[in-house]
Write a protein that holds these residues in place. Sequence first.
Motif, PDB file in Angstrom:
ATOM      1  N   THR A  87       1.020  -0.296   9.263  1.00  0.00           N
ATOM      2  CA  THR A  87      -0.296  -0.439   9.890  1.00  0.00           C
ATOM      3  C   THR A  87      -1.119  -1.482   9.152  1.00  0.00           C
ATOM      4  N   TRP A  88      -1.113  -1.432   7.825  1.00  0.00           N
ATOM      5  CA  TRP A  88      -1.855  -2.429   7.046  1.00  0.00           C
ATOM      6  C   TRP A  88      -1.277  -3.827   7.256  1.00  0.00           C
ATOM      7  N   GLY A  89       0.045  -3.922   7.352  1.00  0.00           N
ATOM      8  CA  GLY A  89       0.660  -5.219   7.630  1.00  0.00           C
ATOM      9  C   GLY A  89       0.266  -5.749   8.991  1.00  0.00           C
ATOM     10  N   SER A  90       0.209  -4.854   9.984  1.00  0.00           N
ATOM     11  CA  SER A  90      -0.206  -5.267  11.330  1.00  0.00           C
ATOM     12  C   SER A  90      -1.654  -5.744  11.328  1.00  0.00           C
ATOM     13  N   LEU A  91      -2.508  -5.057  10.600  1.00  0.00           N
ATOM     14  CA  LEU A  91      -3.914  -5.484  10.484  1.00  0.00           C
ATOM     15  C   LEU A  91      -4.025  -6.825   9.763  1.00  0.00           C
ATOM     16  N   ALA A  92      -3.237  -7.005   8.714  1.00  0.00           N
ATOM     17  CA  ALA A  92      -3.278  -8.257   7.952  1.00  0.00           C
ATOM     18  C   ALA A  92      -2.807  -9.445   8.779  1.00  0.00           C
ATOM     19  N   ALA A  93      -1.998  -9.181   9.800  1.00  0.00           N
ATOM     20  CA  ALA A  93      -1.505 -10.262  10.662  1.00  0.00           C
ATOM     21  C   ALA A  93      -2.611 -10.854  11.526  1.00  0.00           C
ATOM     22  N   ILE A  94      -3.651 -10.085  11.805  1.00  0.00           N
ATOM     23  CA  ILE A  94      -4.691 -10.525  12.738  1.00  0.00           C
ATOM     24  C   ILE A  94      -5.471 -11.733  12.227  1.00  0.00           C
ATOM     25  N   THR A 110       0.840  -1.192   0.000  1.00  0.00           N
ATOM     26  CA  THR A 110       0.000   0.000   0.000  1.00  0.00           C
ATOM     27  C   THR A 110       0.877   1.244   0.000  1.00  0.00           C
ATOM     28  N   SER A 111       0.352   2.320  -0.547  1.00  0.00           N
ATOM     29  CA  SER A 111       1.160   3.541  -0.633  1.00  0.00           C
ATOM     30  C   SER A 111       1.183   4.311   0.675  1.00  0.00           C
ATOM     31  N   ARG A 112       0.215   4.106   1.536  1.00  0.00           N
ATOM     32  CA  ARG A 112       0.171   4.808   2.821  1.00  0.00           C
ATOM     33  C   ARG A 112       0.103   3.816   3.969  1.00  0.00           C
ATOM     34  N   ALA A 113       0.895   4.049   4.984  1.00  0.00           N
ATOM     35  CA  ALA A 113       0.892   3.278   6.228  1.00  0.00           C
ATOM     36  C   ALA A 113       1.017   1.769   6.022  1.00  0.00           C
ATOM     37  N   GLY A 171       7.637  -1.279   2.605  1.00  0.00           N
ATOM     38  CA  GLY A 171       6.662  -2.314   2.267  1.00  0.00           C
ATOM     39  C   GLY A 171       6.952  -3.671   2.890  1.00  0.00           C
ATOM     40  N   ILE A 172       8.142  -3.860   3.421  1.00  0.00           N
ATOM     41  CA  ILE A 172       8.475  -5.124   4.089  1.00  0.00           C
ATOM     42  C   ILE A 172       7.770  -5.132   5.437  1.00  0.00           C
ATOM     43  N   VAL A 173       6.763  -6.002   5.576  1.00  0.00           N
ATOM     44  CA  VAL A 173       5.943  -6.002   6.796  1.00  0.00           C
ATOM     45  C   VAL A 173       5.846  -7.373   7.463  1.00  0.00           C
ATOM     46  N   TRP A 174       6.631  -8.336   7.021  1.00  0.00           N
ATOM     47  CA  TRP A 174       6.636  -9.628   7.722  1.00  0.00           C
ATOM     48  C   TRP A 174       7.004  -9.427   9.192  1.00  0.00           C
ATOM     49  N   ASP A 175       7.863  -8.450   9.442  1.00  0.00           N
ATOM     50  CA  ASP A 175       8.244  -8.137  10.821  1.00  0.00           C
ATOM     51  C   ASP A 175       7.043  -7.665  11.637  1.00  0.00           C
ATOM     52  N   GLU A 176       6.114  -6.948  11.006  1.00  0.00           N
ATOM     53  CA  GLU A 176       4.882  -6.554  11.695  1.00  0.00           C
ATOM     54  C   GLU A 176       4.021  -7.771  12.003  1.00  0.00           C
ATOM     55  N   PHE A 177       3.993  -8.736  11.086  1.00  0.00           N
ATOM     56  CA  PHE A 177       3.228  -9.962  11.346  1.00  0.00           C
ATOM     57  C   PHE A 177       3.731 -10.612  12.639  1.00  0.00           C
ATOM     58  N   VAL A 178       5.036 -10.814  12.712  1.00  0.00           N
ATOM     59  CA  VAL A 178       5.615 -11.498  13.872  1.00  0.00           C
ATOM     60  C   VAL A 178       5.434 -10.663  15.137  1.00  0.00           C
ATOM     61  N   GLY A 179       5.650  -9.365  15.041  1.00  0.00           N
ATOM     62  CA  GLY A 179       5.458  -8.493  16.194  1.00  0.00           C
ATOM     63  C   GLY A 179       4.028  -8.529  16.713  1.00  0.00           C
ATOM     64  N   MET A 180       3.064  -8.532  15.802  1.00  0.00           N
ATOM     65  CA  MET A 180       1.658  -8.623  16.207  1.00  0.00           C
ATOM     66  C   MET A 180       1.367  -9.965  16.863  1.00  0.00           C
ATOM     67  N   TRP A 181       1.908 -11.042  16.317  1.00  0.00           N
ATOM     68  CA  TRP A 181       1.654 -12.367  16.904  1.00  0.00           C
ATOM     69  C   TRP A 181       2.236 -12.454  18.313  1.00  0.00           C
ATOM     70  N   ILE A 182       3.333 -11.742  18.557  1.00  0.00           N
ATOM     71  CA  ILE A 182       3.879 -11.690  19.914  1.00  0.00           C
ATOM     72  C   ILE A 182       2.944 -10.872  20.801  1.00  0.00           C
ATOM     73  N   ALA A 183       2.516  -9.704  20.328  1.00  0.00           N
ATOM     74  CA  ALA A 183       1.613  -8.855  21.111  1.00  0.00           C
ATOM     75  C   ALA A 183       0.314  -9.583  21.448  1.00  0.00           C
ATOM     76  N   LEU A 184      -0.126 -10.461  20.568  1.00  0.00           N
ATOM     77  CA  LEU A 184      -1.369 -11.213  20.770  1.00  0.00           C
ATOM     78  C   LEU A 184      -1.141 -12.512  21.544  1.00  0.00           C
ATOM     79  N   GLY A 185       0.039 -12.680  22.107  1.00  0.00           N
ATOM     80  CA  GLY A 185       0.422 -13.931  22.766  1.00  0.00           C
ATOM     81  C   GLY A 185      -0.353 -14.297  24.008  1.00  0.00           C
TER      82      GLY A 185
END
Length: 175
Positions: A44-51, A38-41, A94-108
């Motif tokens: 944030t979109w990666g973090s949402l996609a992790a859910i 995405t061109s903006r944020a 645009g690299i957001v795999w790190d957001e995926f993992v960070g979110m999965w930790i936050a949701l632990g």
Amino acid sequence: MSHSNQAPEQDDPPLILPPGFLRNPVHLLAFGLGSGATSRAPGTWGSLAAIPLWYGIAWMPSLAYWLVVLAAFLVGVWLCGKTAEDLKVHDHSGIVWDEFVGMWIALGLFPDTIYGVLGAFALFRLFDIAKPWPIGWLDRRLPGGLGIMVDDVVAGAMALACLWAVDYWLVPVMV
């Protein structure tokens, strides 16, 4: 040097990707199944996609869940490093795999309400964007895929710690 959750700096390439870039499975995963394109944020979109993906692993026993998160981190070090190398940048926004993992930790703590999930999301984004110590320090010092991943892992752990503190100290007082 830019980070995945900051606006691109002048020396960063634009978010325009080479033709066919996301057809490569490594790049597609590093870009969070496209959520980071995405061109903006993009963070944030990666973090949402992790859910939604989290809901697919949240049912696992705790040990299995954390082993999946650890595997996602280890694979992410390579995925993100390879994608950044291919794009010739330290940490493309645009690299957001790190957001995926960070979110999965936050949701632990496996929140069982939408409010718990939203709280994890909000805290993770707060720590990931603000980069309090040691997050910003690590982000500036660690190279390659490890550098891309570690700051989000720590942001996720800090969000998890805050959620645990609320659950442990505040919730019993309110009940």
